[in-house]
Structures are given as structure tokens and as C-alpha cells.
Enzyme design. Structure first.
Site, mmCIF file in Angstrom:
data_model
loop_
_atom_site.group_PDB
_atom_site.id
_atom_site.type_symbol
_atom_site.label_atom_id
_atom_site.label_comp_id
_atom_site.label_asym_id
_atom_site.label_seq_id
_atom_site.Cartn_x
_atom_site.Cartn_y
_atom_site.Cartn_z
ATOM 1 N N HIS A 1 0.811 -1.461 -0.053
ATOM 2 C CA HIS A 1 0.189 0.200 0.061
ATOM 3 C C HIS A 1 0.944 0.923 0.352
ATOM 4 O O HIS A 1 0.463 2.656 -0.352
ATOM 5 C CB HIS A 1 -1.245 -0.106 1.282
ATOM 6 C CG HIS A 1 -2.271 -0.572 1.132
ATOM 7 N ND1 HIS A 1 -2.307 -1.635 2.588
ATOM 8 C CD2 HIS A 1 -2.889 -1.444 -0.428
ATOM 9 C CE1 HIS A 1 -3.772 -2.104 1.835
ATOM 10 N NE2 HIS A 1 -3.994 -2.216 0.618
ATOM 11 N N CYS B 1 -1.415 -3.776 -16.745
ATOM 12 C CA CYS B 1 -1.941 -2.121 -15.483
ATOM 13 C C CYS B 1 -1.609 -2.587 -14.606
ATOM 14 O O CYS B 1 -2.078 -1.931 -13.580
ATOM 15 C CB CYS B 1 -3.825 -2.451 -15.738
ATOM 16 S SG CYS B 1 -3.883 -3.690 -15.114
#
Length: 556
Positions: free
Chosen positions: A186, A486
Site C-alpha cells: 500500500h 495495468c
């Protein structure tokens, strides 16, 4: 004396400044018994502290927007977990103070996560941050967080919680270095979104003394401790040259001989759109829709709410391509109304498309909302499913899209090795492939993307991962269809050239990375990219592959 350390570079740029360490809250409150008659009052204190921390995390998310908002809202849900709160209240009822009850309940839950497989073990850092915030509030001590400083600095931490990363002030925090984490953690993803140079997975970073001068290269992962004047000048010159190159390169993505490679943006919601437009994104290659579903883990958002959010993003790219990923729930993004609560290993269980096929009403509502959101707009809408394993999965998704009346291209994400190995079969049912390199690496190497100890296996330069990319791209070319990337691999400018050489037809990344990738691609021909890709695949390690590709592109 100048020394060099090496971690994993996860966010481009150079930062030179003095070290400041992340502050922490008091971790363990004293263990003392309270009278029975005080239990109700202490339970009330605990509930208020939990609600205050959850509200603070939600507020931070609203300020940060985009991907950060989704991450922080997930943390707020963690704080308010009803089973966890019930355990806190039970402990208080038998004599614990509010702060000790919270500490011990979280410790118990922490042990469960740590032993529940690597995927959930990666959530331990987020859980620890929530616990520290609640305990700090109850003890009346400062919250954990970035240090107070009037002068810019390089932040050093064991790991950075999303709540801290999301609201870093780039004018003060020149860059950051963590001992733990990986290229797809994250903190790494949010660092790239902020455009802050960052290096993770650097053992011993915490031993750097406060005030030590360091130079951080977020591209190579190198940390120069007490850099010489020559080294500082060299890095500053390189940074200035890179900035000039970025400014000089504009327009659509392409190699120097005109081979087009559309550069798209990864977005987590409408809040990420302005940065994508400013960076010159040619569309959206990954529109993560989870942000809509994290507000309420017990109920799916209404069709009307979804239509409104989707249309905001679609309107921002008239005549551009927007690729929407339907809800990817499960594993580290559990939702009460969708995902099983008792899976022994959620990363290998019912997640992504599997969850949606088990709950066709949720999928139907989302697809119908996308159909309505795109009505009357000149946008090129593509919709793809996460965690497609085989042709049967692809067919089930395509059938659902058609039944919902969706006028769009239907695609499949390649995140499971079986999908890459059987890509040509899957392409009999869908119109395009999109490689999610973060999860593809995780499943290829059995290496959790949140665990720093296995970060070398999460390196997208791993030749085995490049082989799977090549297989997918070759299958798409044979079928006359497209194959994009992606995952975070696309944000590495050098690797973007290699991916182009492997036959990838578009690249999608965080908005901050687009100028770097555009400028680097424009320096090389397609043939050079193909030679670099072949050289990388011929190697046996990620480091060798990176070096070999660099040598080809630099003409060595």
C-alpha cells in the site's frame, strides 16, 4: 565516510536530506485490574475511542481521495469490526482497563492474521496501526505519525501505515525509506501516486541516526549515507536532466520510430482523474471500483450511486479508452455481503470474479450501472473481470455483460498463471487481456505482495514473469486482439520498454509515472525494445534481467 545501502526502489526521483524517524505511540499499556463497577464506564471509553479513530481514518481518506481513500476506509472498517469490539468488551468485563482490553484483543486477532496465510499476514501492519491509534487516544499520548519539522527531511520508518502515507506533505517529506514492505505494498502504491521518491525493504534502515544526511534514489533503490559533494552533485544533475526530458516529451506514448503505445492511468475513483488528465493520460487502463463498495461492508451500493460515480470518470476522457474492472473483493478486501468469512486462505479462495459469479445480482447491478453511465458518451468503454482462471470463467463474464445490455468490449485480467498459459483459449470468449502483474507475480512465485521478506520474488523483472507476459501478448497478437499491462510493472520506465518489446499493446500506471514512461519510450525504437526484452528473458534473475536490458538500450 560515504556508504551505500540498497533496498527496492518503488517511486521515481531523488531526495537528499537529513533523516527523521517516524514517531510511534506507546505500544503496551500497563496491566492493572479495575473494580467490577467500573467495567461499563471503561467499555464506553473503548467504544468512543474506536469510533473516534474510525472517524479520523475516514476523514483522512476523504482528504486524500483516490486509492488512499479506499485503503483508509478499509482500515476504519477494521477498527469497527464487531467481533473484535465484542472481544474488547469481554476482556473489560473481567477486569481489564479499556486500553489493556483493546491491546490484548488486537494481539489475539493479530496472531490469527499472522497464522492465516501470507496474504492476510500482510495486513498485520495495518492492524497494528489501528491498535496504536486507539490505545494512544485512550492513554492521551500523541498519535503515531510523521515527525514535526520545519525543515524538509527524509522519513525513515519500519513500515508506513496507509494513514500516514496518504497525507504526507511532499514539500516537507522529500522521500521515505522503510525496512519492510514491497514494490506493491500500500505504501509503495501511494508513494507513486504522491510522486514522492521511496525505497522499501531496506533492512537496518532504522539504525540510521537522526539527522544523518542521506541521498535516496527511488529508481534504483540506492541509499547513499553521508554522500560526498561529488555524489550529491551527480544525483542532482541526473534529477535535473530527467526533469528536462520529462518537460520536453509530450503527446501520446510512442517509441522513437513511431510505434504507438497508449499510456493510460490507473485510478481508484473520480478523485484520481484530475492528476491523470494533467499527466496526459490517453485514457484509463484500470478503473478500480472497490471504493464504492467499502463504505458499507454489509450492503452493495445502489445502482444510482454507481451510475453517478462511473459517469464522472467516463466524462473526463471523451473519445478516450476507459477500462473498468468490476468489483475485486475477497482476500485483503473482504465484504460481508459477498465474501466467505471462514476461508483458510482467502487469497486462494473465493475472490474476484468467483465472488461475483456466486452473487450474480451484485454483478448484474454493476454491469447495468456501467451501461447506463456510458449512455450518450463518446468514450470507448471496456469492462474486465479480475481473477479469470480459464475459458469457462471468461465465458461466464462475457455472458453476464451481454445479458446486462452492456455495449462495450469485454476483457479478462491475467493474474493467475493458468490464464497466461491458456490465454488463446480465453480470447475465444473476450476481446482483450489486461495483465495485473502484482497478483500475477504473487501467484507465480507464491510470494505475498505485502511481505518484505519475499520482495525479491515480487520484482516484476523476474524472467519467469516476463515469460508469462510474453505468452499472453503472443496469444493476443495471434488472435488479432489487444493485451495491456495495468500492474505496477508499467510504472518502471525501463521495464515499460521491455514490456513493449514483449508485444504489450498499452501500459497503465499511476498518473505520476506517465511522464517518466513517455520520455523513456520516446528514446528507443521498437527493435531496440524487442532486443532488450529478449536479453531480459534470457537471464536467470531479476537483477540480471534489468542489467541486460539496460545494456542493450544504452548500446553497450
Amino acid at each position: 565516510m560515504e556508504t551505500t545501502l540498497r533496498g527496492v526502489g518503488v517511486s521515481h526521483g531523488v531526495a537528499i536530506g537529513e533523516v527523521r524517524h517516524m514517531g510511534t505511540a506507546v505500544l503496551e499499556p500497563p496491566a492493572k485490574q479495575i473494580p467490577t463497577e467500573d467495567a461499563e464506564r471503561e467499555q464506553g471509553r473503548a467504544r468512543k475511542a474506536v469510533e473516534a479513530v474510525a472517524a479520523d481514518l475516514m476523514a483522512r481518506g476523504n482528504l486524500a481521495g483516490g486509492e488512499a481513500q479506499a485503503v483508509l476506509e478499509a482500515q476504519a472498517m477494521m477498527a469497527q469490526d464487531p467481533e473484535l469490539m465484542a472481544d474488547v468488551e469481554r476482556r473489560i468485563a473481567v477486569g481489564s482497563t479499556a486500553e489493556r482490553g483493546v491491546y490484548d484483543a488486537f494481539a489475539s486477532y493479530r496472531a490469527l492474521l499472522a497464522n492465516a496465510g501470507e496474504y492476510l499476514a500482510g495486513r498485520v501492519a495495518d492492524l497494528d496501526d489501528v491498535r496504536n491509534r486507539i490505545v494512544a487516544r485512550l492513554l492521551g499520548v500523541p498519535m503515531p505519525g510523521v515527525p514535526d519539522s520545519d525543515e524538509p527531511y527524509v522519513l525513515i520508518a519500519r513500515d508506513l501505515a496507509p494513514a500516514d502515507t496518504a497525507l504526507l506533505d511532499p514539500t516537507l517529506v522529500l522521500g521515505f525509506v522503510t525496512e519492510e514492505g514491497g514494490p506493491t505494498s500500500h505504501s509503495a502504491i501511494l508513494a507513486r501516486a504522491l510522486g514522492v521518491p521511496a525505497v522499501v525493504a531496506l533492512p537496518g534502515a532504522g539504525e540510521l541516526a537522526e539527522g544523518t544526511l542521506v541521498a535516496v534514489d527511488g529508481s534504483t533503490g540506492e541509499i547513499f549515507v553521508n554522500p560526498s559533494a561529488e555524489k550529491k552533485a551527480e544525483m542532482e544533475a541526473a534529477a535535473a536532466a530527467r526533469k528536462a526530458a520529462l518537460a520536453a516529451t509530450t503527446g501520446p506514448g510512442a517509441t522513437s520510430d513511431g510505434h504507438k503505445v497508449p499510456l493510460l492511468a490507473n485510478v481508484g475513483g473520480p478523485a484520481d482523474v484530475p492528476a491523470a488528465v494533467e499527466a496526459g493520460a490517453e485514457g484509463v487502463g484500470l478503473f478500480r471500483t472497490e471504493f464504492l463498495f467499502l463504505d458499507d461492508s454489509k450492503n452493495a451500493p445502489s445502482e444510482e450511486k454507481q451510475v453517478e460515480a462511473y459517469r464522472k470518470v467516463l466524462e473526463a476522457f471523451p473519445e478516450g479508452r476507459v477500462v473498468v474492472r468490476v468489483l475485486d473483493a475477497g482476500a485483503d478486501k473482504p465484504l460481508d455481503f459477498l465474501t466467505p468469512a471462514d476461508e483458510p486462505n482467502p487469497a486462494l479462495g473465493v475472490r474476484g470474479l468467483r465472488s461475483l459469479l456466486d452473487h450474480p445480482d451484485v454483478l448484474r447491478t454493476q454491469l447495468t450501472a456501467l451501461a447506463k453511465a456510458s449512455e450518450g458518451l463518446p468514450v470507448y468503454l471496456d469492462v474486465m473481470a479480475p481473477m479469470v482462471a480459464d475459458r469457462a470463467d471468461a465465458k461466464a463474464f462475457a455472458d453476464a455483460c451481454r445479458e446486462a445490455g452492456l455495449r462495450a468490449k469485454f476483457g479478462a485480467m491475467v493474474e493467475i498463471p493458468s490464464a497466461a498459459l491458456r490465454a488463446r483459449s480465453i480470447l475465444q470468449e473476450v476481446e482483450f487481456l489486461s495483465l495485473g502483474t502484482n497478483d500475477l507475480a504473487q501467484y507465480t512465485f507464491a510470494a505475498d505482495r505485502q511481505v518484505g521478506a519475499v520482495s525479491r520474488l515480487q520484482d516484476p523483472w523476474q524472467p519467469a514473469l516476463l515469460d508469462l507476459v510474453a505468452l499472453s501478448a503472443e496469444a493476443a497478437k495471434a488472435e488479432g486482439k489487444s493485451c495491456g499491462v495495468c500492474g505496477e510493472a508499467a510504472s518502471d520506465p525501463l521495464l515499460a520498454c521491455v514490456l513493449t518489446g514483449l508485444g504489450v499493446t498499452s501500459l497503465s500506471m499511476g498518473a505520476a509515472s506517465i511522464p517518466y514512461v513517455r520520455a523513456t519510450l520516446a528514446k528507443y525504437t521498437l527493435a531496440q525494445c524487442e532486443r532488450a526484452a529478449a536479453a531480459a528473458r534470457a537471464c536467470d534473475s531479476a537483477e540480471e534481467a534489468r542489467t541486460a536490458a539496460q545494456a542493450v538500450l544504452s548500446g553497450e
